[in-house]
Design a protein around this motif. Structure first.
Motif, short mmCIF file in Angstrom:
data_model
loop_
_atom_site.label_atom_id
_atom_site.label_comp_id
_atom_site.label_asym_id
_atom_site.label_seq_id
_atom_site.Cartn_x
_atom_site.Cartn_y
_atom_site.Cartn_z
N THR A 27 0.82 -1.21 0.00
CA THR A 27 0.00 0.00 0.00
C THR A 27 0.85 1.27 0.00
N LYS A 30 2.11 1.73 -3.42
CA LYS A 30 1.05 2.16 -4.33
C LYS A 30 0.85 3.67 -4.26
N TYR A 31 0.82 4.21 -3.06
CA TYR A 31 0.51 5.63 -2.93
C TYR A 31 1.74 6.55 -2.97
N ASN A 34 3.30 5.53 -6.66
CA ASN A 34 2.30 5.44 -7.72
C ASN A 34 2.46 4.15 -8.53
N ASP A 35 2.65 3.05 -7.82
CA ASP A 35 2.86 1.75 -8.45
C ASP A 35 1.93 0.71 -7.82
N PRO A 36 0.76 0.48 -8.42
CA PRO A 36 -0.22 -0.43 -7.82
C PRO A 36 0.05 -1.91 -8.06
N GLN A 37 1.14 -2.24 -8.71
CA GLN A 37 1.39 -3.63 -9.08
C GLN A 37 1.47 -4.57 -7.87
N TYR A 38 2.07 -4.10 -6.76
CA TYR A 38 2.22 -4.97 -5.59
C TYR A 38 0.90 -5.23 -4.88
N VAL A 39 0.03 -4.22 -4.88
CA VAL A 39 -1.30 -4.42 -4.29
C VAL A 39 -2.08 -5.42 -5.12
N LYS A 40 -1.98 -5.31 -6.44
CA LYS A 40 -2.66 -6.27 -7.31
C LYS A 40 -2.09 -7.68 -7.12
#
Length: 96
Positions: A27, A30-31, A34-40
């Motif tokens: 998380t 992600k914030y 600005n990389d949401p790949q790990y949350v996905k």
């Protein structure tokens, strides 16, 4: 063959680890980056482990003689960071 109790212990450990990684690693990345790949990447496995934890806890409650209050504590622990580790120490180590 792995018993239901041992399966629950393993699931509790993995669910706790996945929750910690999701909250404190994925998380922020992600914030902040600005990389949401790990949350996905961690979201789906954590969701499956969470559901398995809930189902196994409910299935094990009668055989481990957990009353309603104990089961509620064990279920609530799944949404609190480090909660599953508390469950392991307080309820699972002394059960078997």
């Amino acid at each position: 063959m792995i018993s239901l109790f041992n399966s629950f212990k393993i699931i509790a450990l993995l669910e706790g680890l996945s929750y910690i990684l999701l909250l404190f690693i994925a998380t922020p990345i992600k914030y902040l980056a600005n990389d949401p790949q790990y949350v996905k990447m961690l979201g789906m496995p954590h969701g499956l482990l969470f559901m398995a934890y809930i189902v196994l806890a409910v299935l094990l409650a009668p055989s481990l003689k957990w009353n309603g209050k104990t089961l509620l504590i064990i279920l609530i622990a799944s949404i609190i960071p480090f909660g599953t580790f508390y469950v392991d120490k307080k309820y699972l180590r002394k059960s078997k």
